[in-house]
Design an enzyme around this catalytic site. Sequence first.
Site, PDB file in Angstrom:
ATOM      1  CG  ASN A 112      -2.050   1.256   1.314  1.00  0.00           C
ATOM      2  OD1 ASN A 112      -1.749   1.906   0.258  1.00  0.00           O
ATOM      3  ND2 ASN A 112      -2.623   1.303   2.373  1.00  0.00           N
ATOM      4  CE  LYS A 129      -0.266   3.074   6.684  1.00  0.00           C
ATOM      5  NZ  LYS A 129      -1.686   3.052   7.047  1.00  0.00           N
ATOM      6  NE  ARG A 136      -6.300   1.980   0.253  1.00  0.00           N
ATOM      7  CZ  ARG A 136      -6.203   2.986   0.711  1.00  0.00           C
ATOM      8  NH1 ARG A 136      -4.905   3.565   1.040  1.00  0.00           N
ATOM      9  NH2 ARG A 136      -7.111   3.934   0.859  1.00  0.00           N
ATOM     10  CG  HIS A 145     -12.569   4.098   3.366  1.00  0.00           C
ATOM     11  ND1 HIS A 145     -13.339   5.209   3.792  1.00  0.00           N
ATOM     12  CD2 HIS A 145     -11.425   4.243   3.624  1.00  0.00           C
ATOM     13  CE1 HIS A 145     -12.311   5.983   4.580  1.00  0.00           C
ATOM     14  NE2 HIS A 145     -11.373   5.187   4.254  1.00  0.00           N
ATOM     15  N   GLY A 175     -12.096   6.552  10.928  1.00  0.00           N
ATOM     16  CA  GLY A 175     -10.770   6.475  11.296  1.00  0.00           C
ATOM     17  C   GLY A 175     -10.171   7.751  10.863  1.00  0.00           C
ATOM     18  CG  ASN A 176      -6.544  10.820  10.101  1.00  0.00           C
ATOM     19  OD1 ASN A 176      -6.897  11.871  10.946  1.00  0.00           O
ATOM     20  ND2 ASN A 176      -5.893  11.191   8.929  1.00  0.00           N
ATOM     21  NE  ARG A 194      -8.638  13.177   3.081  1.00  0.00           N
ATOM     22  CZ  ARG A 194      -8.576  11.785   3.428  1.00  0.00           C
ATOM     23  NH1 ARG A 194      -9.627  11.076   3.828  1.00  0.00           N
ATOM     24  NH2 ARG A 194      -7.415  11.243   2.936  1.00  0.00           N
ATOM     25  N   GLY A 207     -14.033   3.572  14.903  1.00  0.00           N
ATOM     26  CA  GLY A 207     -15.479   2.720  14.966  1.00  0.00           C
ATOM     27  C   GLY A 207     -15.495   1.560  15.700  1.00  0.00           C
ATOM     28  CD  GLU A 208     -11.940  -2.179  13.802  1.00  0.00           C
ATOM     29  OE1 GLU A 208     -11.138  -2.809  14.475  1.00  0.00           O
ATOM     30  OE2 GLU A 208     -11.880  -2.032  12.632  1.00  0.00           O
ATOM     31  CG  ASN A 209     -10.430   0.664  18.800  1.00  0.00           C
ATOM     32  OD1 ASN A 209     -10.471  -0.724  19.243  1.00  0.00           O
ATOM     33  ND2 ASN A 209      -9.675   0.820  17.918  1.00  0.00           N
ATOM     34  CD  GLU A 258      -9.229  -0.971   4.281  1.00  0.00           C
ATOM     35  OE1 GLU A 258      -9.510  -0.393   3.350  1.00  0.00           O
ATOM     36  OE2 GLU A 258      -8.926  -0.585   5.396  1.00  0.00           O
TER      37      GLU A 258
END
Length: 395
Positions: free
Chosen positions: A10, A17, A88, A177, A207-208, A238, A330-332, A382
Site C-alpha cells: 500500500n 505499508k 491497494r 474504502h 478512522g483518520n 478533512r 468505529g471499533e474502539n 482490508e
Amino acid sequence: MTQENILIINCGSSSLKFAVINPQDGDEKISGVAERLSTPEAFVRWKFQGNKDMVEMPAAGHFEVFGKLLDVLKETNLFDTIGGIGHRVVHGGETFKESCLVTDEVVQGIEDCIHLAPLHNPAHLVGIRAAIEYFPGLKQATVFDTAFHQTMPERAYIYAVPYEYYEEQRLRRYGMHGTSYRYVSAKAAEMLGLDLSNSAILVAHLGNGASAAAVLNGESVDTTMGLTPLEGLVMGTRSGSLDPNVFSFLNKTYGYTLEEITDILNKKSGLLGISGLSNDCRAIEEAAAEGNRRAQLALDVFCYVLAKQLAGLAVALGRIDALAFTGGIGENSDLIRKKVLELMGVFGFDMSDELNEKFRFGNEGVITNEGSTVAMVVATNEELMIAQDTAALIG
C-alpha cells in the site's frame, strides 16, 4: 517450500505499508511501514514474530524501500513462501469494477485516473513498477478502493452540475474504502446469520479518514465520499462536505490560492481544525473529558454529521438490518458509538452500555439490546480481502 502467502503493498505519496498474509486463514506473518520517504528522516519499521525492528534510511524513496523489503523477507525466510503481490489502489474511476491482474493495460488505466487521485495513484504506480523490478517472478494484482461502489445507481453518483462535465471528464461521486465495506458487510451478515443477498446494512468506516456506505444485498448503493476523499463526514484533518462557496470566501477574505484552500480543507480541518488540539480522536476525547470546550465541540460536530449522513443513507436501503461500526475509531471508541446511536434514536436503536464498552480493541459483536434495531462492531480486514482477491486471480 509452498508459496502460500501474499505480499500486500500500500503505497502513499510519502509512505509504504506492507504485510505478508496467508489468504486462507488470515495469518499475518510480517507487517511494516516506511514513512517520511524522500526526506532526511525516512525510516522503515516492521514486526515479525512479536519482535520489532527499525532502520533509518535517510532520503530513501519507494524503490530503495523495496530493496530493503526484499532483504527483510529473505532474512526472515518468507521470500520463498510468497506466491503473489496484491496492491491497494485508491482510484480506478469507472474503468475498474473489480480487482484484476497487473498488465500494461491496467497500468495505463491507473495512469488515466491520476487526475481523479493526483496524490494517490502516482504513488501506487511507483509501487507496482518497483515490485515488478524487485520481484520479477511474481504475479501481481490490483485491488481498487472505488471498485465496490461501481454498483451505485446514477441517482447516487451524479452531481447536479452541467452533465457534460460527467460525459467529458467523468466528474461524479466514486466513494472510497470499498475493500473495507465489502469485507465488513459480508462479515456482519455472517455474524447475524443473515443472507447477504437479502440484507440492508449501514457501515460506518471511522478512522483518520472516515466515510459511511449503504450496502443493499451485498452491493454498494450509496456512500459519503465523492470524487475525492474530501467529501462527506468530518474526519481527522478533512472538513468533509461544506458549502462550495467556502473556496470563494477564503480566497476573497484571506487571499488564499486554490491550492492553499485545498490544503487547508484536507490537512488542517476536521477534528484538528475545530479542536485546535489534534486529529487523534483519543486525544480529543481525553481533552473533552477534562472540560475542554472545543474538544467537546469537535466530538459533537463529528457525531452529529455522522448520524445525519447515516440517516440519509438509510433512504437508499429502505430498511436497516444492521449498522456496523468499523475502522480505528468505529471499533474502539465506545463514546463515539454511544453519541451517534443516541442521535439516531428515531431508527429504534437501543444501545447496551455494557455491550458497547465490551466490544472494543478487536472484540466484535452486537452492542444493542434484544428487540432493538441492530448496531454492532465489526473489525475490518482490508489486507485479508486484498490477499484473497490476489490469490484468486493468480490461481
